[in-house]
Design a protein around this motif. Structure first.
Motif, short mmCIF file in Angstrom:
data_model
loop_
_atom_site.label_atom_id
_atom_site.label_comp_id
_atom_site.label_asym_id
_atom_site.label_seq_id
_atom_site.Cartn_x
_atom_site.Cartn_y
_atom_site.Cartn_z
N SER A 29 40.47 55.87 43.59
CA SER A 29 39.71 54.81 44.27
C SER A 29 38.22 54.96 44.04
O SER A 29 37.49 53.97 44.01
CB SER A 29 40.02 54.81 45.77
N LEU A 30 37.73 56.18 43.83
CA LEU A 30 36.32 56.37 43.48
C LEU A 30 36.03 55.74 42.13
O LEU A 30 34.97 55.14 41.92
CB LEU A 30 35.98 57.86 43.45
N GLN A 31 36.95 55.88 41.19
CA GLN A 31 36.78 55.24 39.89
C GLN A 31 36.73 53.73 40.05
O GLN A 31 35.95 53.04 39.39
CB GLN A 31 37.93 55.62 38.96
N GLU A 32 37.57 53.19 40.91
CA GLU A 32 37.60 51.75 41.13
C GLU A 32 36.27 51.27 41.69
O GLU A 32 35.73 50.25 41.26
CB GLU A 32 38.72 51.39 42.10
N ALA A 33 35.71 52.00 42.65
CA ALA A 33 34.44 51.60 43.25
C ALA A 33 33.34 51.58 42.20
O ALA A 33 32.50 50.67 42.17
CB ALA A 33 34.08 52.55 44.39
N LYS A 34 33.34 52.58 41.32
CA LYS A 34 32.33 52.63 40.27
C LYS A 34 32.50 51.48 39.29
O LYS A 34 31.55 50.81 38.91
CB LYS A 34 32.43 53.96 39.52
N SER A 35 33.75 51.23 38.89
CA SER A 35 34.01 50.18 37.91
C SER A 35 33.74 48.80 38.48
O SER A 35 33.20 47.93 37.80
CB SER A 35 35.47 50.27 37.44
N SER A 36 34.11 48.58 39.74
CA SER A 36 33.99 47.25 40.32
C SER A 36 32.56 46.76 40.36
O SER A 36 32.30 45.57 40.29
CB SER A 36 34.57 47.25 41.74
N SER A 37 31.62 47.69 40.49
CA SER A 37 30.22 47.29 40.58
C SER A 37 29.71 46.69 39.28
O SER A 37 28.65 46.07 39.24
CB SER A 37 29.35 48.50 40.96
N GLU A 38 30.47 46.84 38.20
CA GLU A 38 30.04 46.34 36.90
C GLU A 38 30.59 44.96 36.59
O GLU A 38 30.33 44.41 35.54
CB GLU A 38 30.47 47.33 35.81
N ASP A 69 58.85 36.64 40.09
CA ASP A 69 58.64 38.07 39.89
C ASP A 69 57.34 38.53 40.56
O ASP A 69 56.31 37.84 40.46
CB ASP A 69 58.57 38.37 38.38
N PRO A 70 57.35 39.68 41.24
CA PRO A 70 56.15 40.14 41.95
C PRO A 70 54.92 40.31 41.06
O PRO A 70 53.79 40.08 41.52
CB PRO A 70 56.59 41.49 42.53
N LEU A 71 55.11 40.70 39.81
CA LEU A 71 53.96 40.86 38.92
C LEU A 71 53.33 39.50 38.61
O LEU A 71 52.10 39.38 38.54
CB LEU A 71 54.37 41.56 37.62
N LEU A 72 54.15 38.49 38.43
CA LEU A 72 53.62 37.15 38.20
C LEU A 72 52.94 36.63 39.47
O LEU A 72 51.88 35.99 39.40
CB LEU A 72 54.73 36.20 37.77
N LYS A 73 53.54 36.92 40.61
CA LYS A 73 52.94 36.49 41.88
C LYS A 73 51.58 37.16 42.07
O LYS A 73 50.62 36.52 42.53
CB LYS A 73 53.87 36.81 43.04
N MET A 74 51.48 38.44 41.72
CA MET A 74 50.20 39.14 41.81
C MET A 74 49.15 38.48 40.93
O MET A 74 48.01 38.25 41.34
CB MET A 74 50.37 40.60 41.40
N GLN A 80 44.05 32.70 42.10
CA GLN A 80 43.79 31.80 43.21
C GLN A 80 42.71 32.35 44.14
O GLN A 80 41.84 31.61 44.61
CB GLN A 80 45.08 31.54 44.00
N PHE A 81 42.76 33.66 44.40
CA PHE A 81 41.76 34.26 45.27
C PHE A 81 40.36 34.14 44.66
O PHE A 81 39.39 33.80 45.34
CB PHE A 81 42.10 35.73 45.54
N GLU A 82 40.27 34.43 43.35
CA GLU A 82 38.96 34.34 42.70
C GLU A 82 38.46 32.90 42.66
O GLU A 82 37.26 32.64 42.78
CB GLU A 82 39.04 34.92 41.28
N ALA A 83 39.37 31.96 42.50
CA ALA A 83 38.98 30.55 42.47
C ALA A 83 38.52 30.07 43.85
O ALA A 83 37.58 29.29 43.97
CB ALA A 83 40.15 29.69 41.98
N GLY A 95 39.47 41.02 45.24
CA GLY A 95 40.63 40.48 44.53
C GLY A 95 41.41 41.54 43.79
O GLY A 95 42.64 41.50 43.74
N ARG A 96 40.71 42.52 43.23
CA ARG A 96 41.41 43.58 42.50
C ARG A 96 42.09 44.56 43.45
O ARG A 96 43.14 45.11 43.13
CB ARG A 96 40.43 44.28 41.56
#
Length: 249
Positions: A29-38, A69-74, A80-83, A95-96
């Motif tokens: 999750s620390l990697q995610e926080a770093k990446s998301s800021s970019e 399928d759950p992957l397609l739903k994701m 939709q969330f980003e829109a 969203g991620r």
């Protein structure tokens, strides 16, 4: 799609073998926080925000009505969330994170250990291109394929990181036990739950008192397991081996 499902299954299975899941949940999750800021957001909000969000929640949660399928739903839910873009800031990051929560809700992951920001950063042009193609042309196929590839490659990458962290944990444990055979195992686990640690962390987890915690951490510095850094008035102990694993590609 089968490939992405298989990779997720392998990831979920191997994550269960960790002696302490916080070793992975915190560090990934620390990697995610770093990446998301970019990553920037590209959509604007809508006057019918509540209605759109309610429709999205129904789509995500009503599997009887929307039986896909759950992957397609994701992937569809992420678009939709980003829109909808419900917040002034942080929509991409939220969203991620939503992706991971959807996979957990649908039973494809047991823990929040899959974050797609690294893949999206490395393939940012494709991310924006396919999002825009859905909006402008209704081109769902390429967007869905993009997200399935993101899941597959990120799951494989995370499995690799789990293996590296596990191997380093065992090597470090063996090294510590040669010097301090009676050191509490919980202390060894604690220094792998995140790249840095302070004495107060061990106190808060009820592992050791502050003085004992500081003594143990100093001893680990003496055998080069940790590196002591003075930040302000605090002593921070860095696990450089874990930092190296997290920073490597």
């Amino acid at each position: 799609m089968a490939k992405a499902h298989r990779s997720l299954g392998i990831l979920d299975g191997i994550s269960r073998k960790l002696p302490n899941l916080l070793m992975l949940v915190n560090t990934i999750s620390l990697q995610e926080a770093k990446s998301s800021s970019e990553i920037e957001n590209i959509f604007t909000s809508d006057d019918i925000l509540k209605e759109l969000l309610n429709d999205l929640l129904i789509f995500l949660n009503n599997d009887e009505k929307y039986n896909i399928d759950p992957l397609l739903k994701m992937a569809i839910g992420h678009y939709q969330f980003e829109a909808i873009h419900p917040f002034p800031d942080g929509n991409g990051r939220t969203g991620r994170i939503l992706n991971t929560l959807i996979l957990m809700n649908k039973g494809l992951l047991s823990h929040p250990i899959l974050y797609l920001s690294k893949y999206i950063i490395n393939n940012k042009d494709g991310y924006y291109h396919h999002l825009n193609r859905v909006s402008s042309r209704g081109d769902w196929k390429r967007w869905l394929l993009y997200m399935l590839t993101a899941v597959d490659e990120t799951a494989n990458y995370t499995v690799m990181k789990i293996e590296e962290i596990t191997q380093q944990f065992e090597a470090t444990r063996t090294h510590i036990e040669k010097h301090f055979p009676n050191l509490d195992y919980a202390v060894i686990e604690a220094i792998f739950t995140q790249p840095y640690i302070k004495a107060i962390h061990l106190v808060n987890e009820k592992i050791k008192s502050r003085n004992t915690a500081r003594k143990y951490l100093d001893q680990l510095c003496n055998i080069q397991v940790l590196e002591l850094k003075h930040i302000g008035n605090e002593n921070v102990y860095i696990n450089n081996d874990l930092v190296r694993i997290l920073e490597s590609t």
